[in-house]
Design a protein around this motif. Structure first.
Motif, PDB file in Angstrom:
ATOM      1  N   ALA A  50       0.820  -1.217   0.000  1.00 33.13           N
ATOM      2  CA  ALA A  50       0.000   0.000   0.000  1.00 33.13           C
ATOM      3  C   ALA A  50       0.853   1.266   0.000  1.00 33.13           C
ATOM      4  O   ALA A  50       0.345   2.366  -0.234  1.00 33.13           O
ATOM      5  CB  ALA A  50      -0.927  -0.002   1.214  1.00 33.13           C
ATOM      6  N   TYR A  51       2.151   1.112   0.251  1.00 30.67           N
ATOM      7  CA  TYR A  51       3.038   2.280   0.325  1.00 30.67           C
ATOM      8  C   TYR A  51       3.461   2.796  -1.066  1.00 30.67           C
ATOM      9  O   TYR A  51       4.329   3.646  -1.163  1.00 30.67           O
ATOM     10  CB  TYR A  51       4.294   1.951   1.129  1.00 30.67           C
ATOM     11  CG  TYR A  51       4.107   1.889   2.634  1.00 30.67           C
ATOM     12  CD1 TYR A  51       2.852   1.804   3.206  1.00 30.67           C
ATOM     13  CD2 TYR A  51       5.198   1.912   3.488  1.00 30.67           C
ATOM     14  CE1 TYR A  51       2.683   1.736   4.582  1.00 30.67           C
ATOM     15  CE2 TYR A  51       5.049   1.847   4.868  1.00 30.67           C
ATOM     16  CZ  TYR A  51       3.785   1.759   5.403  1.00 30.67           C
ATOM     17  OH  TYR A  51       3.636   1.687   6.764  1.00 30.67           O
ATOM     18  N   ASN A  52       2.843   2.278  -2.135  1.00 25.81           N
ATOM     19  CA  ASN A  52       3.123   2.802  -3.473  1.00 25.81           C
ATOM     20  C   ASN A  52       2.153   3.951  -3.766  1.00 25.81           C
ATOM     21  O   ASN A  52       1.073   3.748  -4.304  1.00 25.81           O
ATOM     22  CB  ASN A  52       2.977   1.694  -4.529  1.00 25.81           C
ATOM     23  CG  ASN A  52       4.065   0.653  -4.390  1.00 25.81           C
ATOM     24  OD1 ASN A  52       5.227   1.000  -4.237  1.00 25.81           O
ATOM     25  ND2 ASN A  52       3.697  -0.614  -4.433  1.00 25.81           N
ATOM     26  N   GLN A  57      -1.810  13.058  -1.288  1.00 22.24           N
ATOM     27  CA  GLN A  57      -3.082  12.655  -0.678  1.00 22.24           C
ATOM     28  C   GLN A  57      -3.186  11.142  -0.506  1.00 22.24           C
ATOM     29  O   GLN A  57      -3.659  10.662   0.528  1.00 22.24           O
ATOM     30  CB  GLN A  57      -4.276  13.172  -1.500  1.00 22.24           C
ATOM     31  CG  GLN A  57      -5.614  13.030  -0.778  1.00 22.24           C
ATOM     32  CD  GLN A  57      -5.624  13.705   0.582  1.00 22.24           C
ATOM     33  OE1 GLN A  57      -5.295  14.882   0.698  1.00 22.24           O
ATOM     34  NE2 GLN A  57      -5.971  12.968   1.634  1.00 22.24           N
ATOM     35  N   SER A  58      -2.734  10.374  -1.495  1.00 26.15           N
ATOM     36  CA  SER A  58      -2.828   8.912  -1.365  1.00 26.15           C
ATOM     37  C   SER A  58      -1.916   8.415  -0.246  1.00 26.15           C
ATOM     38  O   SER A  58      -2.207   7.422   0.423  1.00 26.15           O
ATOM     39  CB  SER A  58      -2.505   8.215  -2.697  1.00 26.15           C
ATOM     40  OG  SER A  58      -1.226   8.553  -3.164  1.00 26.15           O
ATOM     41  N   PHE A  59      -0.805   9.122  -0.018  1.00 29.78           N
ATOM     42  CA  PHE A  59       0.032   8.813   1.141  1.00 29.78           C
ATOM     43  C   PHE A  59      -0.697   9.148   2.439  1.00 29.78           C
ATOM     44  O   PHE A  59      -0.718   8.347   3.380  1.00 29.78           O
ATOM     45  CB  PHE A  59       1.350   9.585   1.071  1.00 29.78           C
ATOM     46  CG  PHE A  59       1.962   9.855   2.414  1.00 29.78           C
ATOM     47  CD1 PHE A  59       2.400   8.811   3.216  1.00 29.78           C
ATOM     48  CD2 PHE A  59       2.060  11.148   2.894  1.00 29.78           C
ATOM     49  CE1 PHE A  59       2.943   9.057   4.473  1.00 29.78           C
ATOM     50  CE2 PHE A  59       2.595  11.407   4.144  1.00 29.78           C
ATOM     51  CZ  PHE A  59       3.037  10.351   4.929  1.00 29.78           C
ATOM     52  N   LEU A  60      -1.301  10.331   2.503  1.00 29.70           N
ATOM     53  CA  LEU A  60      -1.960  10.763   3.743  1.00 29.70           C
ATOM     54  C   LEU A  60      -3.078   9.810   4.145  1.00 29.70           C
ATOM     55  O   LEU A  60      -3.318   9.588   5.336  1.00 29.70           O
ATOM     56  CB  LEU A  60      -2.501  12.192   3.588  1.00 29.70           C
ATOM     57  CG  LEU A  60      -1.423  13.284   3.554  1.00 29.70           C
ATOM     58  CD1 LEU A  60      -2.038  14.626   3.147  1.00 29.70           C
ATOM     59  CD2 LEU A  60      -0.715  13.414   4.888  1.00 29.70           C
ATOM     60  N   ASP A  61      -3.753   9.223   3.167  1.00 32.15           N
ATOM     61  CA  ASP A  61      -4.860   8.298   3.473  1.00 32.15           C
ATOM     62  C   ASP A  61      -4.369   7.118   4.313  1.00 32.15           C
ATOM     63  O   ASP A  61      -4.983   6.760   5.328  1.00 32.15           O
ATOM     64  CB  ASP A  61      -5.520   7.799   2.181  1.00 32.15           C
ATOM     65  CG  ASP A  61      -6.292   8.898   1.456  1.00 32.15           C
ATOM     66  OD1 ASP A  61      -6.614   9.921   2.107  1.00 32.15           O
ATOM     67  OD2 ASP A  61      -6.553   8.750   0.248  1.00 32.15           O
ATOM     68  N   ILE A  62      -3.243   6.498   3.924  1.00 32.42           N
ATOM     69  CA  ILE A  62      -2.739   5.353   4.695  1.00 32.42           C
ATOM     70  C   ILE A  62      -2.057   5.823   5.982  1.00 32.42           C
ATOM     71  O   ILE A  62      -2.114   5.153   7.020  1.00 32.42           O
ATOM     72  CB  ILE A  62      -1.774   4.481   3.853  1.00 32.42           C
ATOM     73  CG1 ILE A  62      -1.335   3.251   4.669  1.00 32.42           C
ATOM     74  CG2 ILE A  62      -0.585   5.251   3.359  1.00 32.42           C
ATOM     75  CD1 ILE A  62      -0.537   2.248   3.897  1.00 32.42           C
TER      76      ILE A  62
END
Length: 332
Positions: A50-52, A57-62
């Motif tokens: 999931a770290y890709n 924003q996609s980073f902040l979600d995880i």
């Protein structure tokens, strides 16, 4: 010694690291199990997959999904201690750690719980690892200024434990100007001021951080290069930029490390520093960032020393301590 040996030997100060962004998957799983909390991944491998990220924003979600397993003071201690052990491995002798209380208080975790856990680990690191530290509390910029004012009020009783106030989270669409009044109040209370500006946002955000928030440091600031007048000002004022190379690569601020502008910024006389940002998510702690830019940009020994010296110059430690570390660097 060669450059890689020099990187390991250099004493360094880290000025841009989010403690919640040092959460390694293995520790996240262990704390989730300890606290009986479901997370949306079945294995450490799934978390790493999931770290890709495609963007900030996609980073902040995880990032926020992982943070929800942190509940007790011991959880914040374990998170911080694990990071400080990495500092010790990389010869980071001083660190100025960001923490995001709103990420936790919005979930019903007491401000004091967060702060006490982090502080206890920092005190242990001072005694056991000889690492000094300061704490910088950040406002989440995707939330309202009103929410930031509430968080500042929560911080005031702990003023002696928190050296500065920062601004992080989703930059685009949330300019520094949105928080001008709350930062004015923070300055009046005696806090030092830093702010994320010029990462995914434009050079204009850096101007706002300087003129409206009246920052002591700019976090990131790599888009300053878009504006030659701004570059001249940053160089003249020796305004520090806390640059995070692997973060910039992982979040697609640059497509290739060979495109990174940190060497150009250094050559133009800016006080640029190297930092890890959210190292467990972006694939590297302090020395990994140094090695990445050394390999991609053919940095000289003098370049590497200058970056390490800048980290102490830009830090919030006293002049005597700065001189001690800078003398050590110059002696290498």
């Amino acid at each position: 010694m060669n450059q890689l040996e020099l990187i390991r030997a250099l004493p360094k100060a880290e000025l841009h690291v989010h403690i919640e962004g040092t959460f390694e998957p293995e520790l996240m799983f262990a704390i989730a199990q300890r606290n009986n909390i479901e997370i949306p991944y079945k294995s450490v491998a799934e978390v790493k997959q999931a770290y890709n990220f495609q963007n900030l924003q996609s980073f902040l979600d995880i990032y926020y999904a992982g943070a929800k397993v942190l509940i007790h003071e011991q959880d914040f201690y374990d998170l911080t201690w694990a990071y400080l052990e990495k500092c010790h491995e990389d010869h980071v002798v001083h660190t100025e750690i960001f923490f995001d209380p709103q990420t936790h208080t919005d979930r019903g975790i007491a401000f004091k719980t967060v702060l006490d856990g982090i502080l206890r680990a920092c005190q242990d690191a001072k005694e056991k690892l000889s690492i000094s530290s300061h704490l910088i509390m950040c406002f989440l910029r995707h939330l309202s200024e009103e929410e930031a004012f509430k968080t500042l009020e929560q911080a005031l009783p702990y003023k002696d434990q928190i050296i500065g106030i920062g601004l992080d989270s989703s930059e685009v669409g949330n300019p520094p100007a949105k928080f001008e009044r709350v930062f004015a109040k923070a300055r009046e209370a005696g806090f030092l001021i830093v702010a994320h500006a010029g990462e995914e946002g434009p050079a204009e955000y850096v101007w706002q951080a300087l003129d409206l928030l009246k920052v002591n440091r700019i976090d990131h600031g790599v888009s300053s290069e878009q504006d030659p007048v701004l570059m001249q000002r940053l160089a003249k004022e020796r305004m520090p930029l806390t640059v995070c190379p692997l973060s910039n690569l992982k979040l697609c601020v640059v497509d290739d490390m060979q495109q990174h502008n940190i060497k150009r910024l250094l050559e133009q006389g800016l006080c640029v520093t190297v930092n890890s940002d959210d190292p467990s998510y972006f694939g590297g702690y302090m020395n990994d960032n140094f090695v990445a830019i050394y390999n991609a940009l053919n940095l000289s020994a003098d370049d590497l020393k200058k970056l390490a010296i800048n980290s102490f110059e830009a830090s919030f430690i006293d002049e005597k301590e700065k001189k001690k570390w800078i003398d050590q660097i110059n002696a290498l």
